[in-house]
Design an enzyme around this catalytic site. Structure first.
Site, PDB file in Angstrom:
ATOM      1  CG  HIS A   1      39.420  -0.150 -26.488  1.00 11.81           C
ATOM      2  ND1 HIS A   1      40.169  -1.368 -26.824  1.00 11.81           N
ATOM      3  CD2 HIS A   1      39.109  -0.586 -25.182  1.00 11.81           C
ATOM      4  CE1 HIS A   1      40.009  -2.479 -26.051  1.00 11.81           C
ATOM      5  NE2 HIS A   1      39.353  -1.935 -25.119  1.00 11.81           N
ATOM      6  CG  PHE A   2      42.299   5.670 -24.478  1.00 14.31           C
ATOM      7  CD1 PHE A   2      42.908   5.418 -26.029  1.00 14.31           C
ATOM      8  CD2 PHE A   2      43.122   6.474 -23.557  1.00 14.31           C
ATOM      9  CE1 PHE A   2      44.527   5.611 -25.912  1.00 14.31           C
ATOM     10  CE2 PHE A   2      44.592   6.195 -23.628  1.00 14.31           C
ATOM     11  CZ  PHE A   2      45.053   5.831 -24.708  1.00 14.31           C
TER      12      PHE A   2
ATOM     13  CG  ASP B   1      31.855  -0.834 -22.876  1.00 12.42           C
ATOM     14  OD1 ASP B   1      33.086  -0.942 -22.561  1.00 12.42           O
ATOM     15  OD2 ASP B   1      31.217  -1.950 -22.452  1.00 12.42           O
TER      16      ASP B   1
END
Ligand code: 5GP
Ligand code: ZN
Length: 133
Positions: free
Chosen positions: A97-98, A28
């Protein structure tokens, strides 16, 4: 093309930690803890409610593999594995997304509280309606 489709196509650079023909896991850009990772299918689905179960299953398996690897490299004490579906739940990128978030302790930057409230307890009638028949 959405931003995660562009990341999946390598049009936009990302720090990739796992890739195969159909899936990508990358760090991220604004990590809440060390190793905060996003796992996506390369195919576009808006959110997890719109995503086939087989894809969710594959992503779960990739997440599990990553935890084994991260355990050795980052040595966290736990993980949160979450997907925000739609704006009301905090989804800001409309490509499923996870988040795989390594956890070090309760003060490591992720504040996730589940505050039980009396007013949100369901009536007996609604509990029956809620059961999948
Ligand atoms: P959401 O809020 O939709 O659950 O999560 C979206 C996540 O994507 C956020 O944690 C945000 O930091 C991350 N993100 C947004 N744009 C980019 C990007 O261009 N690259 C990377 N690596 N992460 C991004
Ligand atoms: Zn997309």
């Amino acid at each position: 093309m959405c931003i995660f489709c562009r990341i999946a196509a390598h049009d936009i650079p990302s720090s990739i930690v796992y890739e195969d023909d159909h899936y990508l896991a990358f760090l991220d850009i604004a990590p809440v803890t060390k190793g905060h990772t996003l796992i996506i299918p390369k195919a576009h689905y808006d959110d997890f409610t719109m995503t086939p179960g087989t894809v969710i299953k594959d992503i779960s398996e990739i997440a599990r593999k990553l935890t084994k690897h991260y355990d050795a490299v980052l040595r966290p004490n736990g993980y949160n594995f979450i997907s925000n579906a739609k704006e009301a739940a905090g989804q800001s990128v409309a490509h499923v997304h996870f988040h795989l978030i390594p956890r070090y302790d309760e003060m490591d930057g992720l504040i996730l509280t589940f505050k039980g409230k009396e007013k949100d307890k369901l009536s007996e009638a609604l509990k029956i309606d809620l059961k999948v028949k």
